[in-house]
Design a protein around this motif. Structure first.
Motif, mmCIF file in Angstrom:
data_model
loop_
_atom_site.group_PDB
_atom_site.id
_atom_site.type_symbol
_atom_site.label_atom_id
_atom_site.label_comp_id
_atom_site.label_asym_id
_atom_site.label_seq_id
_atom_site.Cartn_x
_atom_site.Cartn_y
_atom_site.Cartn_z
ATOM 1 N N GLU A 110 0.841 -1.188 0.000
ATOM 2 C CA GLU A 110 0.000 0.000 0.000
ATOM 3 C C GLU A 110 0.884 1.249 0.000
ATOM 4 O O GLU A 110 1.812 1.340 0.801
ATOM 5 C CB GLU A 110 -0.875 -0.028 1.256
ATOM 6 N N GLY A 111 0.621 2.136 -0.913
ATOM 7 C CA GLY A 111 1.379 3.391 -0.942
ATOM 8 C C GLY A 111 2.613 3.324 -1.834
ATOM 9 O O GLY A 111 3.335 4.312 -1.945
ATOM 10 N N ILE A 112 2.872 2.193 -2.479
ATOM 11 C CA ILE A 112 4.049 2.111 -3.363
ATOM 12 C C ILE A 112 3.906 3.150 -4.474
ATOM 13 O O ILE A 112 2.799 3.389 -4.974
ATOM 14 C CB ILE A 112 4.220 0.674 -3.948
ATOM 15 N N ASP A 113 4.999 3.819 -4.805
ATOM 16 C CA ASP A 113 4.893 4.833 -5.856
ATOM 17 C C ASP A 113 6.061 4.723 -6.832
ATOM 18 O O ASP A 113 6.886 3.808 -6.739
ATOM 19 C CB ASP A 113 4.786 6.240 -5.242
ATOM 20 N N ILE A 114 6.095 5.675 -7.750
ATOM 21 C CA ILE A 114 7.058 5.596 -8.847
ATOM 22 C C ILE A 114 8.503 5.584 -8.340
ATOM 23 O O ILE A 114 9.351 4.876 -8.877
ATOM 24 C CB ILE A 114 6.806 6.762 -9.817
ATOM 25 N N SER A 115 8.776 6.330 -7.260
ATOM 26 C CA SER A 115 10.168 6.380 -6.808
ATOM 27 C C SER A 115 10.648 5.028 -6.286
ATOM 28 O O SER A 115 11.832 4.738 -6.303
ATOM 29 C CB SER A 115 10.366 7.467 -5.747
ATOM 30 N N GLN A 116 9.730 4.188 -5.841
ATOM 31 C CA GLN A 116 10.162 2.851 -5.394
ATOM 32 C C GLN A 116 10.062 1.819 -6.515
ATOM 33 O O GLN A 116 10.705 0.787 -6.474
ATOM 34 C CB GLN A 116 9.303 2.367 -4.221
ATOM 35 N N ALA A 117 9.206 2.094 -7.493
ATOM 36 C CA ALA A 117 8.966 1.081 -8.523
ATOM 37 C C ALA A 117 9.707 1.347 -9.826
ATOM 38 O O ALA A 117 10.041 0.421 -10.559
ATOM 39 C CB ALA A 117 7.459 0.996 -8.821
ATOM 40 N N VAL A 118 9.964 2.633 -10.121
ATOM 41 C CA VAL A 118 10.520 2.935 -11.443
ATOM 42 C C VAL A 118 11.922 3.565 -11.361
ATOM 43 O O VAL A 118 12.895 2.985 -11.816
ATOM 44 C CB VAL A 118 9.580 3.863 -12.243
ATOM 45 N N TYR A 119 12.008 4.758 -10.806
ATOM 46 C CA TYR A 119 13.318 5.395 -10.711
ATOM 47 C C TYR A 119 13.294 6.502 -9.671
ATOM 48 O O TYR A 119 12.228 6.967 -9.250
ATOM 49 C CB TYR A 119 13.745 6.003 -12.060
ATOM 50 N N LEU A 138 18.719 6.363 -10.278
ATOM 51 C CA LEU A 138 18.738 5.087 -9.558
ATOM 52 C C LEU A 138 17.595 4.266 -10.129
ATOM 53 O O LEU A 138 16.433 4.647 -9.995
ATOM 54 C CB LEU A 138 18.515 5.309 -8.057
ATOM 55 N N LYS A 139 17.947 3.181 -10.799
ATOM 56 C CA LYS A 139 16.893 2.387 -11.445
ATOM 57 C C LYS A 139 16.203 1.485 -10.433
ATOM 58 O O LYS A 139 16.863 0.760 -9.695
ATOM 59 C CB LYS A 139 17.489 1.527 -12.559
ATOM 60 N N ARG A 140 14.904 1.538 -10.414
ATOM 61 C CA ARG A 140 14.119 0.621 -9.603
ATOM 62 C C ARG A 140 13.585 -0.486 -10.520
ATOM 63 O O ARG A 140 13.739 -0.399 -11.748
ATOM 64 C CB ARG A 140 12.984 1.383 -8.903
ATOM 65 N N PRO A 141 12.936 -1.543 -9.962
ATOM 66 C CA PRO A 141 12.655 -2.740 -10.763
ATOM 67 C C PRO A 141 12.037 -2.532 -12.159
ATOM 68 O O PRO A 141 12.505 -3.143 -13.130
ATOM 69 C CB PRO A 141 11.712 -3.537 -9.870
#
Ligand SMILES: Nc1ncnc2c1ncn2[C@@H]1O[C@H](COP(=O)(O)OP(=O)(O)OP(=O)(O)O)[C@@H](O)[C@H]1O
Ligand SMILES: [Mg+2]
Length: 299
Positions: free
Chosen positions: A70-79, A114-117
Motif C-alpha cells: 500500500e502506498g508504493i509509488d514511482i520512486s520505489q517502482a521505477v526510478y 537510480l533504477k528501480r525494478p
C-alpha cells in the motif's frame, strides 16, 4: 524460442523442483509467444511467486522483483534521482568554471538515475530477457495499478527530464495477486490469466516427494491425505502448499513416520495460523480428519 514447447516447460520446471500442470505450462508457453504478462491469482501459499523464480532459473536469466504494498509509488517502482550524487556534482562544479546549463543537463541524465525494478527490467540488455515479478499487485492502490497499465501496454517509461525509454526486448512478466481486492479489467485484459487452485492429491504428493527427497513415502501420502481432508472443511484459513511442506519437513525432523493424534496436535502450528482454527480442530474435527486421511490411505 527459449521455451520450446509445453512439455519442455513442464520438464525443465520439474528439474528445478516446481511441479507444473499442463494448464499453467500452456499459459507460460503462450505468454512467450504472445509477449503478454501472466497474471496468477490464487490463495496464499499455492505457488504463485515461485513460478517467476523458477522461470528465471529455467531461462538462466535475472529475476527482477517488485514487491507491491500500500502506498508504493514511482520512486520505489521505477526510478529516483540520485540526490547525493547530484549535489556532489554541483559542489564540484562550483569549484570549476563550467556553465550552469551544462551541469543541469548532466545531473538529469541516465547516469544520475537510480533504477528501480520496472526501469531495470525495461532497460535490461541481457541476452535472455529478465523475468519481472510484480508480486502481490492487489496490495498496491488504484493509482499505481493505473500507472502499471501504461507500462505493461507499451513497455515504455517516460522520464520528463530524459524522454521516453522503450524496451528493446520485452521482459517475461509475472504478476501475482492474492485477490484481496479485484483488479481492474483493463489490467487483466493485458495479461494471460491463470488461477492456481489448491493442488490435487497427486500433485501435492509429487511436490512433497520432490521437495523433501528423503521423506518416507507412506508418511508423505498420509500428510497429503490429511491436507486434502482439511481443505474440504470449513476453516478461517485453509492451508496452502507452503504449510504442507513445512509440516512434512517438521515431521521428518521429529523422526515421525506415522500420523497419530498426539503428533498432529503438537504440530498443528505448522498447518494453521489462526487460533480459532486450531481450537476447532482440537475440539472435534481432528479424529474425523485423521480417520478420513488414514482410510483413504488404506484404500
Ligand atoms: N507446484 C509446485 N511445485 C513445487 N513447489 C511448490 C509448488 N507450488 C508451491 N510450491 C512451494 O510452496 C511454497 C509456497 O509457494 P509460493 O511462495 O510461491 O506461494 P504463493 O502463492 O506466492 O504464496 P503467497 O500468496 O503467500 O505469497 C514454496 O515453498 C513453493 O516452492
Ligand atoms: Mg507469493
Amino acid at each position: 524460442m527459449l521455451l520450446r514447447s509445453i512439455e519442455h516447460i513442464q520438464e525443465t520446471m520439474e528439474k528445478h523442483r516446481y511441479i507444473t500442470d499442463r494448464p499453467l505450462a500452456t499459459i507460460i508457453y503462450l505468454s512467450q509467444i504472445l509477449e503478454k504478462p501472466i497474471l496468477l491469482e490464487g490463495q496464499a501459499g499455492v505457488g504463485k511467486t515461485d513460478v517467476a523464480k523458477v522461470l528465471a532459473e529455467v531461462l538462466e536469466t535475472k529475476l527482477i522483483r517488485l514487491q507491491c504494498y500500500e502506498g508504493i509509488d514511482i520512486s520505489q517502482a521505477v526510478y529516483e534521482w540520485n540526490y547525493p550524487k547530484q549535489i556532489l556534482r554541483i559542489k564540484l562544479e562550483e569549484l570549476g568554471s563550467g556553465s550552469k546549463e551544462t551541469v543541469e543537463n548532466e545531473i538529469f541524465s541516465e547516469s544520475f538515475l537510480l533504477k528501480r525494478p520496472l526501469l531495470e527490467a525495461i532497460t535490461s540488455d541481457s541476452a535472455v530477457p529478465p523475468v519481472l515479478l510484480i508480486d502481490e499487485i492487489d496490495r498496491a492502490d488504484d493509482e499505481f495499478e493505473g500507472f502499471l497499465l501504461e507500462v505493461l501496454s507499451d513497455f515504455q517509461i517516460t522520464i520528463p527530464e530524459i524522454g521516453t525509454i522503450k524496451a528493446n526486448r520485452r521482459p517475461f512478466v509475472v504478476l501475482t495477486s492474492n485477490r484481496t481486492r479485484e483488479l481492474h479489467d483493463a489490467l487483466k485484459r493485458r495479461c494471460l490469466y491463470h488461477w492456481i487452485d489448491y493442488p490435487s492429491f497427486e500433485k501435492e504428493f509429487r511436490i512433497v516427494t520432490t521437495k523433501i527427497p528423503g521423506i518416507n513415502e507412506l508418511l508423505a501420502r498420509k500428510v497429503c491425505n490429511f491436507m486434502q481432508a482439511v481443505r474440504q472443511m470449513d476453516f478461517f484459513k485453509s492451508p496452502g502448499i507452503a504449510e504442507t511442506l513445512d509440516w512434512a519437513t517438521a515431521l521428518v525432523f521429529l523422526n515421525k513416520d506415522d500420523l497419530d493424534r498426539d503428533t498432529v496436535e503438537a504440530t498443528l502450528g505448522c498447518i494453521f495460523k489462526y487460533n480459532q482454527d486450531i481450537d476447532r480442530v482440537k475440539e472435534g474435527q481432528l479424529e474425523a480428519i485423521l480417520e478420513k486421511s488414514n482410510a483413504v490411505q488404506a484404500g
